[in-house]
Design a protein around this motif. Structure first.
Motif, PDB file in Angstrom:
ATOM      1  N   VAL A  39       0.851  -1.191   0.000  1.00  0.00           N
ATOM      2  CA  VAL A  39       0.000   0.000   0.000  1.00  0.00           C
ATOM      3  C   VAL A  39       0.884   1.238   0.000  1.00  0.00           C
ATOM      4  N   ASP A  40       0.694   2.082  -1.003  1.00  0.00           N
ATOM      5  CA  ASP A  40       1.472   3.305  -1.142  1.00  0.00           C
ATOM      6  C   ASP A  40       0.504   4.477  -1.108  1.00  0.00           C
ATOM      7  N   GLY A  41       0.138   4.886   0.108  1.00  0.00           N
ATOM      8  CA  GLY A  41      -0.855   5.953   0.259  1.00  0.00           C
ATOM      9  C   GLY A  41      -2.191   5.487  -0.278  1.00  0.00           C
ATOM     10  N   PRO A  42      -2.758   6.217  -1.265  1.00  0.00           N
ATOM     11  CA  PRO A  42      -4.059   5.819  -1.827  1.00  0.00           C
ATOM     12  C   PRO A  42      -3.926   4.775  -2.938  1.00  0.00           C
ATOM     13  N   LEU A  43      -2.708   4.317  -3.191  1.00  0.00           N
ATOM     14  CA  LEU A  43      -2.467   3.419  -4.316  1.00  0.00           C
ATOM     15  C   LEU A  43      -1.998   2.036  -3.868  1.00  0.00           C
ATOM     16  N   LEU A  44      -2.247   1.075  -4.738  1.00  0.00           N
ATOM     17  CA  LEU A  44      -1.711  -0.268  -4.546  1.00  0.00           C
ATOM     18  C   LEU A  44      -0.549  -0.456  -5.503  1.00  0.00           C
ATOM     19  N   ARG A  45       0.550  -0.954  -4.980  1.00  0.00           N
ATOM     20  CA  ARG A  45       1.703  -1.268  -5.805  1.00  0.00           C
ATOM     21  C   ARG A  45       2.070  -2.730  -5.582  1.00  0.00           C
ATOM     22  N   HIS A  46       2.848  -3.275  -6.504  1.00  0.00           N
ATOM     23  CA  HIS A  46       3.397  -4.602  -6.276  1.00  0.00           C
ATOM     24  C   HIS A  46       4.554  -4.505  -5.276  1.00  0.00           C
ATOM     25  N   ASP A  47       4.683  -5.524  -4.463  1.00  0.00           N
ATOM     26  CA  ASP A  47       5.827  -5.616  -3.544  1.00  0.00           C
ATOM     27  C   ASP A  47       7.015  -6.101  -4.366  1.00  0.00           C
ATOM     28  N   ALA A  48       7.764  -5.152  -4.911  1.00  0.00           N
ATOM     29  CA  ALA A  48       8.832  -5.475  -5.864  1.00  0.00           C
ATOM     30  C   ALA A  48       9.931  -6.317  -5.236  1.00  0.00           C
ATOM     31  N   ASP A  49      10.251  -6.059  -3.976  1.00  0.00           N
ATOM     32  CA  ASP A  49      11.315  -6.820  -3.315  1.00  0.00           C
ATOM     33  C   ASP A  49      10.929  -8.292  -3.183  1.00  0.00           C
ATOM     34  N   LYS A  50       9.697  -8.532  -2.765  1.00  0.00           N
ATOM     35  CA  LYS A  50       9.237  -9.909  -2.576  1.00  0.00           C
ATOM     36  C   LYS A  50       9.160 -10.653  -3.910  1.00  0.00           C
ATOM     37  N   ILE A  51       8.576 -10.007  -4.912  1.00  0.00           N
ATOM     38  CA  ILE A  51       8.450 -10.647  -6.225  1.00  0.00           C
ATOM     39  C   ILE A  51       9.822 -10.907  -6.832  1.00  0.00           C
ATOM     40  N   SER A  52      10.719  -9.935  -6.716  1.00  0.00           N
ATOM     41  CA  SER A  52      12.061 -10.097  -7.269  1.00  0.00           C
ATOM     42  C   SER A  52      12.763 -11.297  -6.655  1.00  0.00           C
ATOM     43  N   ALA A  53      12.674 -11.406  -5.328  1.00  0.00           N
ATOM     44  CA  ALA A  53      13.320 -12.526  -4.638  1.00  0.00           C
ATOM     45  C   ALA A  53      12.751 -13.859  -5.107  1.00  0.00           C
ATOM     46  N   MET A  54      11.434 -13.933  -5.264  1.00  0.00           N
ATOM     47  CA  MET A  54      10.801 -15.186  -5.676  1.00  0.00           C
ATOM     48  C   MET A  54      11.116 -15.529  -7.133  1.00  0.00           C
ATOM     49  N   ILE A  55      11.235 -14.519  -7.968  1.00  0.00           N
ATOM     50  CA  ILE A  55      11.599 -14.751  -9.369  1.00  0.00           C
ATOM     51  C   ILE A  55      13.005 -15.349  -9.456  1.00  0.00           C
ATOM     52  N   LEU A  56      13.922 -14.760  -8.704  1.00  0.00           N
ATOM     53  CA  LEU A  56      15.309 -15.172  -8.797  1.00  0.00           C
ATOM     54  C   LEU A  56      15.591 -16.483  -8.083  1.00  0.00           C
ATOM     55  N   GLU A  57      14.763 -16.826  -7.099  1.00  0.00           N
ATOM     56  CA  GLU A  57      14.926 -18.097  -6.397  1.00  0.00           C
ATOM     57  C   GLU A  57      14.377 -19.261  -7.220  1.00  0.00           C
ATOM     58  N   GLY A  58      13.335 -18.969  -8.032  1.00  0.00           N
ATOM     59  CA  GLY A  58      12.642 -20.029  -8.775  1.00  0.00           C
ATOM     60  C   GLY A  58      13.440 -20.597  -9.923  1.00  0.00           C
TER      61      GLY A  58
END
Length: 311
Positions: A292-311
């Motif tokens: 949650v970025d104020g009134p906006l929803l963003r992707h959790d880039a750190d979490k997704i990045s880690a999962m992409i690179l681990e997979g």
């Protein structure tokens, strides 16, 4: 070191790249050149250069410079005849294109100035116009006009129909360990890159794992009522071949106040329809991927990045 190619445009791509650049990976970002609105559209029309807006945001997201330099690059003039509405970064990209005589080379020179972590590559050195045929048979020209039409897209096209892909973009796809598409507007940020025939062709035959990061919310005028599988079907319908191996989809509950706020924009949460995704032969990764970025929803880039690179 893993070689990662990320394809798209808009805010979603920039958010993901900020997460990926914190890891020891070799990043190549292939960016859409279909924008025709605002400052980018004006520069495209007046100076006959590809639109710089999406490229500017990607350069900033991968830059390793003082925050003040980033703010300067993103600064948008509010006053002045002829300058109002333009960002300084857009003007610098247009200026460097004029100096070097080549859009891609201009981006490369600015990348060195900004100490960019990775390669920022336009999908083509030519401007591309998006054209949408709607379900009611009407045709809408221009990236900025497609969502405004408030109609369901049936088919997307580009003009010219066969723009030349940047050779460096093709080489990056061929050498990639992972190719990531999204997040971002399906029809106006992700697909414009894939409608460049040589880029789609290379992705379809790539040995790299091909990943799609699904948007958290639908987008009015583009993906109204779309489930996660509808995004994949749209990609496959346009490209004509299966080109996604793994999909990341948010499956956590979104706060009620944010659902209400997005409802004002006629947007709603994208449903993760597991069975349909698995029927398409996809490896589905579902988790809490929102920030949650104020009134906006963003992707959790750190979490997704880690999962992409681990997979």
């Amino acid at each position: 070191m893993q070689k990662i190619v990320v394809i798209g445009g808009g805010t979603g791509l920039s958010v993901l790249l900020r997460g990926l650049k914190t890891y020891p990976v070799d990043i190549s970002a292939i960016v859409t050149v279909a924008d025709d609105g605002g400052s980018s559209g004006w520069l495209r029309k007046e100076l006959n250069v590809p639109p710089p807006g999406d490229v500017r945001n990607v350069l900033v997201s991968l830059a390793e410079v003082e925050p003040l330099i980033e703010r300067l690059f993103q600064h948008r003039f509010e006053n002045g005849e002829g300058l109002s509405g333009h960002s300084l970064g857009n003007l610098l990209i247009a200026g460097m294109t004029s100096i070097t005589g080549d859009f891609a080379r201009g981006i490369s020179e600015l990348s060195a100035v900004l100490n960019v972590r990775g390669n920022v590559l336009p999908a083509s050195n030519d401007s591309i116009e998006l054209v949408a045929k709607m379900n009611d048979g009407s045709v809408v020209h221009g990236e900025s006009n497609i969502p405004k039409a408030r109609k369901q897209v049936k088919k997307m096209f580009i003009e010219p129909t066969h723009p030349k892909a940047l050779p460096a973009s093709i080489q990056a796809i061929r050498q990639a360990d992972k190719i990531i598409m999204g997040p971002g507007s399906l029809y106006t940020s992700v697909l414009p890159n894939l409608l460049v025939p040589d880029i789609a062709k290379e992705i379809c035959k790539a040995e790299a794992e091909r990943i799609y990061i699904c948007n958290v919310m639908t987008q009015s005028g583009e993906t109204d009522d779309f489930k996660a599988s509808d995004h994949i079907k749209a990609l496959h319908d346009h490209i004509g071949e299966t080109m996604i191996d793994r999909i990341f989809v948010n499956d956590t509950e979104i706060p009620a106040d944010l659902i209400e706020r997005y409802a004002e924009e006629n947007a709603s949460p994208v449903v993760c329809d597991y069975a349909s995704l698995q029927a398409l032969g996809l490896h589905v990764i579902s988790d809490d991927f929102i920030r949650v970025d104020g009134p906006l929803l963003r992707h959790d880039a750190d979490k997704i990045s880690a999962m992409i690179l681990e997979g």
